[in-house]
Scaffold this active site. Sequence first.
Site, short mmCIF file in Angstrom:
data_model
loop_
_atom_site.label_atom_id
_atom_site.label_comp_id
_atom_site.label_asym_id
_atom_site.label_seq_id
_atom_site.Cartn_x
_atom_site.Cartn_y
_atom_site.Cartn_z
N LYS A 35 0.87 -1.19 0.00
CA LYS A 35 0.00 0.00 0.00
C LYS A 35 0.89 1.23 0.00
O LYS A 35 2.02 1.17 0.50
CB LYS A 35 -0.89 0.02 1.25
N ASP A 57 -7.00 4.39 -4.60
CA ASP A 57 -7.67 4.24 -3.30
C ASP A 57 -8.30 5.60 -3.01
O ASP A 57 -8.52 6.39 -3.96
CB ASP A 57 -6.65 3.82 -2.21
#
Length: 453
Positions: A130, A170
Amino acid sequence: MATADHVDLERFIAGVSKRNPGQPEFVQAVQEVAEDIFEFIADKEAYHEYQILRRIAEPDRVMSFRVCWEDDRGNIRVQRGWRVQNNNAIGPYKGGIRFHPSVTESVLKFLAFEQTFKNALTGLPMGGGKGGSNFNPKGKSDHEVMRFCQSFMTELYRHIGADVDVPAGDIGVGGREIGYMFGQYKRITNEFTGVLTGKGLEYGGSLIRTEATGYGAVYFLQNMLKNVGDEVAGKTVVISGSGNVATHAAEKATQLGGKVLTLSDSEGFIHDPAGIDQTKIDWIKELKGRRRGRISEYVKEFKGSSFHGDGARPWGVACDLALPCATQNELNGAEAKILVSNGCIAVSEGANMPTDLDGVHVFKQAQILYAPGKAANAGGVAVSGLEMSQNSARISWKEAELQQHLLDIMAGIHERCVEYGGRKDSKVIDYVRGANIAGFKKVADAMLAYGVV
Ligand code: NDP
């Protein structure tokens, strides 16, 4: 050999806290997983001997870097960027990039940790990672966002690659940002590879990637309901968020005959007792997408609806089904109790870790159907995995084929959760436990095969 008694779990969590000071979100995510894994590995010595959980809870590496850019008034701005590569035991690191002022190393470490389990659950060969920055795209011009994305990628490019680490979008990172970042990667490396997913259809993107997370969360809900002989049709649905995941969850819930009552953003929520139908969802997509507006504007457009401000959350609105689709820790124990006492029978998490630990315990105790994000929102990364396959083979699959893949993948995740989530003391499936164990087992067994590396 360690034993899996309660003291050991506490000692393990105390160690994680000590090694990760000031990182509460990361510790919370590890604790939620460890609660189930300790029980599962109690009689499985190899996992202890090789310290598998301890190793998964220590990212392979964390890169932190300075991102400088110039705003439209000529001011030099400095932000921080990160990429967390948590685990690549079963495939290249894979996970989104988040641009939001609340981004910290703790938030990205929790997301990368969760992603490791989620990606394993999809059945596709993807590790967990991430990244992101505390940059706030809200209120910035397109050119400011472009300059920031280019500067961010000027450092990030050396850490990623089609077979190394494949980021996606995201919160705060949609098609526009992916386009700018892909363009900069291509320019620096002079390579056209599938290094990012969520790309535009003109340059290697996959059909249904945009819809996949929200649709997938509703498919998971549908699978849970079907398992107990029920369905979405005729149910009232409360949803938080109004971004990519929330609007597509609303769309699929509506298509399946549910009545969506709420959506929200960071300023508050709208409640529309008449139901937020497809026409209204399309209007919201335009509002929050191209116009970059606020959800409060909905009440001027659609009579009979109300806006509840000051960051209010929608969990007090009575419903049958709830889909938290905004951000982490947006549903606490008290709110979980209200949902349960109002008759909510199922919760499917479109966002990552939206329910805090108290809330999770409330849902588990009430024995309602509760799907954690790592299972319920895996549809997005699954279609990202399919985008990687299409890019490698230099082909594009048709929409119907991809829709079927998404349905099958969500059904497969549900099956894996049922396999490991059954309890001797209850007929209700513990989906948290099922997702944690099924995800852990796949990654852990690959790690055992490699020895200590
Ligand atoms: P978007 O940026 O498209 O939308 C985010 C939504 O959440 C917006 O409505 C935003 O409101 C709201 N929000 C953000 N932060 C807060 C906050 N602190 N408090 C209240 N509301 C907030 O993001 P996505 O829809 O893509 O992501 C939503 C969630 O889903 C995240 O948890 C993400 O990690 C998760 N997810 C996303 C995937 C994807 O494919 N996009 C895949 C898997 C999970 P505002 O406009 O006011 O900021």
